[in-house]
Each structure stands twice: as structure tokens, then as C-alpha cells.
Design an enzyme around this catalytic site. Structure first.
Site, PDB file in Angstrom:
ATOM      1  N   GLY A   7       0.834  -1.196   0.000  1.00 25.05           N
ATOM      2  CA  GLY A   7       0.000   0.000   0.000  1.00 25.05           C
ATOM      3  C   GLY A   7       0.867   1.243   0.000  1.00 25.05           C
ATOM      4  O   GLY A   7       1.329   1.692   1.052  1.00 25.05           O
ATOM      5  N   GLY A   9       0.444   4.548  -0.622  1.00 24.20           N
ATOM      6  CA  GLY A   9      -0.220   5.835  -0.677  1.00 24.20           C
ATOM      7  C   GLY A   9       0.653   6.876  -0.006  1.00 24.20           C
ATOM      8  O   GLY A   9       1.892   6.785  -0.044  1.00 24.20           O
ATOM      9  N   ALA A  10       0.026   7.860   0.650  1.00 26.83           N
ATOM     10  CA  ALA A  10       0.812   8.917   1.287  1.00 26.83           C
ATOM     11  C   ALA A  10       1.666   8.362   2.429  1.00 26.83           C
ATOM     12  O   ALA A  10       2.890   8.527   2.450  1.00 26.83           O
ATOM     13  CB  ALA A  10      -0.109  10.020   1.791  1.00 26.83           C
ATOM     14  N   GLY A  12       2.274   5.067   3.324  1.00 30.74           N
ATOM     15  CA  GLY A  12       3.152   4.000   2.858  1.00 30.74           C
ATOM     16  C   GLY A  12       4.295   4.529   2.028  1.00 30.74           C
ATOM     17  O   GLY A  12       5.432   4.045   2.130  1.00 30.74           O
ATOM     18  N   ASN A 102      -5.293   4.561  10.653  1.00 29.88           N
ATOM     19  CA  ASN A 102      -6.028   5.540  11.437  1.00 29.88           C
ATOM     20  C   ASN A 102      -7.196   4.829  12.118  1.00 29.88           C
ATOM     21  O   ASN A 102      -7.729   3.838  11.611  1.00 29.88           O
ATOM     22  CB  ASN A 102      -6.581   6.653  10.546  1.00 29.88           C
ATOM     23  CG  ASN A 102      -5.530   7.672  10.165  1.00 29.88           C
ATOM     24  OD1 ASN A 102      -4.595   7.936  10.918  1.00 29.88           O
ATOM     25  ND2 ASN A 102      -5.670   8.267   8.989  1.00 29.88           N
ATOM     26  N   LYS A 204      -4.332   9.812  18.969  1.00 33.31           N
ATOM     27  CA  LYS A 204      -4.396  10.160  17.543  1.00 33.31           C
ATOM     28  C   LYS A 204      -5.848  10.264  17.080  1.00 33.31           C
ATOM     29  O   LYS A 204      -6.224  11.169  16.329  1.00 33.31           O
ATOM     30  CB  LYS A 204      -3.645   9.101  16.728  1.00 33.31           C
ATOM     31  CG  LYS A 204      -3.774   9.235  15.202  1.00 33.31           C
ATOM     32  CD  LYS A 204      -2.885  10.327  14.648  1.00 33.31           C
ATOM     33  CE  LYS A 204      -3.017  10.464  13.126  1.00 33.31           C
ATOM     34  NZ  LYS A 204      -2.508   9.284  12.406  1.00 33.31           N
ATOM     35  N   ASN A 208      -8.440  12.559  14.521  1.00 35.58           N
ATOM     36  CA  ASN A 208      -9.068  11.969  13.336  1.00 35.58           C
ATOM     37  C   ASN A 208     -10.596  12.018  13.389  1.00 35.58           C
ATOM     38  O   ASN A 208     -11.257  12.309  12.383  1.00 35.58           O
ATOM     39  CB  ASN A 208      -8.639  10.510  13.175  1.00 35.58           C
ATOM     40  CG  ASN A 208      -7.198  10.349  12.740  1.00 35.58           C
ATOM     41  OD1 ASN A 208      -6.535   9.414  13.161  1.00 35.58           O
ATOM     42  ND2 ASN A 208      -6.698  11.243  11.897  1.00 35.58           N
ATOM     43  N   SER A 273      -6.859  13.525   5.242  1.00 32.77           N
ATOM     44  CA  SER A 273      -6.863  12.415   4.293  1.00 32.77           C
ATOM     45  C   SER A 273      -8.282  12.063   3.874  1.00 32.77           C
ATOM     46  O   SER A 273      -8.524  11.655   2.727  1.00 32.77           O
ATOM     47  CB  SER A 273      -6.175  11.192   4.912  1.00 32.77           C
ATOM     48  OG  SER A 273      -6.828  10.790   6.103  1.00 32.77           O
ATOM     49  N   GLU A 285     -12.935   6.584   5.427  1.00 29.67           N
ATOM     50  CA  GLU A 285     -12.531   5.740   6.558  1.00 29.67           C
ATOM     51  C   GLU A 285     -13.485   5.874   7.749  1.00 29.67           C
ATOM     52  O   GLU A 285     -13.047   5.852   8.894  1.00 29.67           O
ATOM     53  CB  GLU A 285     -11.130   6.120   7.027  1.00 29.67           C
ATOM     54  CG  GLU A 285      -9.994   5.700   6.141  1.00 29.67           C
ATOM     55  CD  GLU A 285      -8.651   6.076   6.741  1.00 29.67           C
ATOM     56  OE1 GLU A 285      -7.930   5.179   7.188  1.00 29.67           O
ATOM     57  OE2 GLU A 285      -8.332   7.274   6.760  1.00 29.67           O
TER      58      GLU A 285
END
Length: 323
Positions: A7, A9-10, A12, A102, A204, A208, A273, A285
Site C-alpha cells: 500500500g 499511498g501517502a 506507505g 487511522n 491520535k 481523526n 486524508s 474511513e
């Protein structure tokens, strides 16, 4: 140490770039078109100090990579149920699987030792597909503090934050935890270990669960949630409910919500994101970030009406825009 990053993406991409730049030669698992581009063009990250391209090896089939020592996975939570089984060729009996997620992960109650030990969270693993594909004992928790966006399949824009917090689901300090932290810290990432990975997950998540769905509803960048009084008020209502759920599940000590509501300067101009996903027409998500918290609230008898409402509004806005 054989490392695979699945994966790209940003998140990874940022992690893989650091590994490759440090000479650890990770294998990247990506969709076939992306893998071809990565092999041809390399992986470029543009950050506070400019941009740099590193050469990488990418494959589109897990069989082509084979079993690895460490599997770092950058899939979004909603992609895990379908994709988990495809990771099987990468996972041997000693492979350490690190989901860089996340929200509330599917393994949250594994190793918890309480009355909910092993409880499956329907919002993130409705059929148990992830739990069947990834042995619980091989999971190492990870909370990622970085920001970025994937501009193209081979180019990530990065805000410079690079903190990764690792922890054993059971809370112990193990050799594998120490080794992973040492290896990643050696790449320039700010890798640290914690004895309480669940508290780190909630810390975190307090950001989110507020900024992500609210950014979809409002279209605002992260800085607005500190400067706009109306948005800041809703942020606090959501944080209060989420913190109450965390405390009901044994998270201590209490969070400093006044401090947690502040926005890191480097993040103020960024889109979340989830807003990036909304604008690109990708699924949101919400399961791991919103629905799982509602589910944990129900398990503990803690009401979450504001969180539920914000999640429903974000979902409705996505459906209205993308069907």
C-alpha cells in the site's frame, strides 16, 4: 531484514521512501500500473527540504515478493477486509505485521486481557476476514503522525512530520518491538516504543474523529478547526464524547483536551486524508474512525450522539456527491 511495504499511498510512500533512502531496499507491493511506474520512475517525496527521488523495487503480486521479516501495511481501514487474504504469501510464522492505520484497528481487543479480550469489532472486521488472515500474535501496533498527499502514483507531498509510535498489543516490551524501532529510527523516521499502544491510538483518534469527518462536511482545511468558532465548538463536543468512550474502556490518565484541540502549525494548510478521499471519489474511513467508536461506546454504555450525527452527515455528503 526483509521488509515489504504494502500500500504505497501517502503514509506507505513516506515510510517506504525513508527505508529506501537508508539503503534497506524494501519491496513495495502496489497495483500493477503503480508498480510499473515505481520501477521505471522511482519514488519521489517533496518535503520541507525540497524533493528527492529514490530507486525502488515494486511488485503487483505478493507471491513475487515472498515471505518477509516485516510487513508494513499502508492500506486504509476499509480496504483491509478485502485485501487481507492477498497478503498471505508475505506472512510466514515469524513475520511481524505492522498495520499503519487511522482509527480503531481490528485487533484492538487482542491482547487486552479484559472481559472483551478477542472481541471482534464489526465496524472494521464485520465478517472476521482480517482476523482469519492475519494471526493476532504477529501484529505489532503502530500509530503514525505524518501528513501528506499522493500527487501521482510515484510522487508524495509530505509535511515533514515523521513520528511513528509502536507498541505490543499486550503492552510488554519485546525484542521484536525494540528491533523494529531501532531499524526504523535508523532511517531518519522518529520511531519510538510505547507500553500503552491503545492510549496512543486514542490520542491520535481524538484528532481523526473530529477533523476528518468534519472536513468532509465543511470542506475546510485543518487550520479552520482551530480558528472558526463554530467548527471549534463541534470539535470539542466530538472530542468529549470520544474521550468518554476511551475512559470507559480503561484508558488513563485523562487527556488534556484543551491541548489536544490545538492544531500543529505544519498541519494547518493541509486537507485531511478523508477530505482528499472525498474529493477523489474514494471511500471514506468512517468505519474505523467513527463507527468503531460508536460501537465501543455501545459496548461500554456510553452514548455518542454527536459522533454518530457527524458520521452520518459525512456519509450523506459522500453519497450525494459520488452516489
Amino acid at each position: 531484514m526483509r521488509i515489504v511495504v504494502a500500500g504505497v499511498g501517502a503514509v506507505g510512500g513516506i515510510v517506504a521512501w525513508h527505508l529506501a533512502r537508508a539503503g534497506l531496499a524494501p519491496t513495495l507491493l502496489a497495483r500493477a500500473p503503480t508498480a510499473r511506474l515505481l520501477n521505471a520512475e522511482g519514488l519521489t517525496v517533496t518535503g520541507p527540504d525540497g524533493h528527492e527521488t529514490v530507486r525502488v523495487t515494486a511488485v503487483s503480486e505478493a507471491n513475487a515478493a515472498g515471505r518477509c521479516d516485516v510487513l508494513l501495511v499502508g492500506f486504509k481501514a476499509q480496504d483491509w477486509p478485502e485485501a487481507a487474504a492477498s497478503l498471505a504469501p508475505l506472512i510466514g510464522p515469524e513475520t511481524i505485521v505492522v498495520p499503519m492505520l487511522n482509527g480503531i484497528p481490528w485487533w484492538y481487543f487482542d491482547g487486552s486481557g479484559g472481559r472483551l479480550q478477542g472481541q471482534r469489532i464489526a465496524a472494521v472486521d464485520a465478517t472476521g476476514a482480517i482476523s482469519r488472515a492475519v494471526p493476532a500474535a504477529q501484529v505489532l501496533g503502530c500509530v503514525v503522525y505524518t501528513g501528506g498527499s499522493r500527487e501521482t502514483p510515484t510522487h508524495v507531498h509530505w509535511n515533514g512530520r515523521k513520528r511513528l509510535v509502536f507498541g505490543e498489543p499486550g503492552g510488554s516490551t519485546t525484542q521484536r518491538l525494540t528491533d523494529i524501532v531501532a531499524v526504523l529510527a535508523g532511517t531518519g523516521l522518529e520511531a519510538v516504543a510505547t507500553g500503552d499502544i491503545r492510549r496512543e491510538i486514542w490520542n491520535k483518534l481524538l484528532g481523526n474523529i473530529t477533523y476528518n469527518p468534519l472536513s468532509v462536511i465543511s470542506g475546510a482545511k485543518i487550520g479552520a478547526f482551530e480558528t472558526d468558532p463554530a467548527l471549534a465548538r463541534v470539535v470539542r463536543l466530538v472530542m468529549d464524547e470520544a474521550a468518554a468512550v476511551a475512559y470507559a474502556h480503561g484508558i488513563t490518565p485523562p487527556f488534556d483536551l484543551d491541548k489536544r484541540q490545538g492544531v500543529t502549525p505544519s498541519m494547518r494548510s493541509f486537507k485531511t486524508s478523508m477530505l482528499q478521499d472525498y474529493e477523489a471519489g474514494r471511500p471514506l474511513e468512517l468505519g474505523a474512525i467513527v463507527d468503531a467508536v460508536v460501537e465501543l461506546g455501545q459496548l461500554a454504555g456510553v452514548p455518542t450522539p454527536v459522533i454518530e450525527t457527524v458520521g452520518l452527515l459525512a456519509e450523506q455528503r459522500w453519497r450525494s456527491a459520488h452516489g
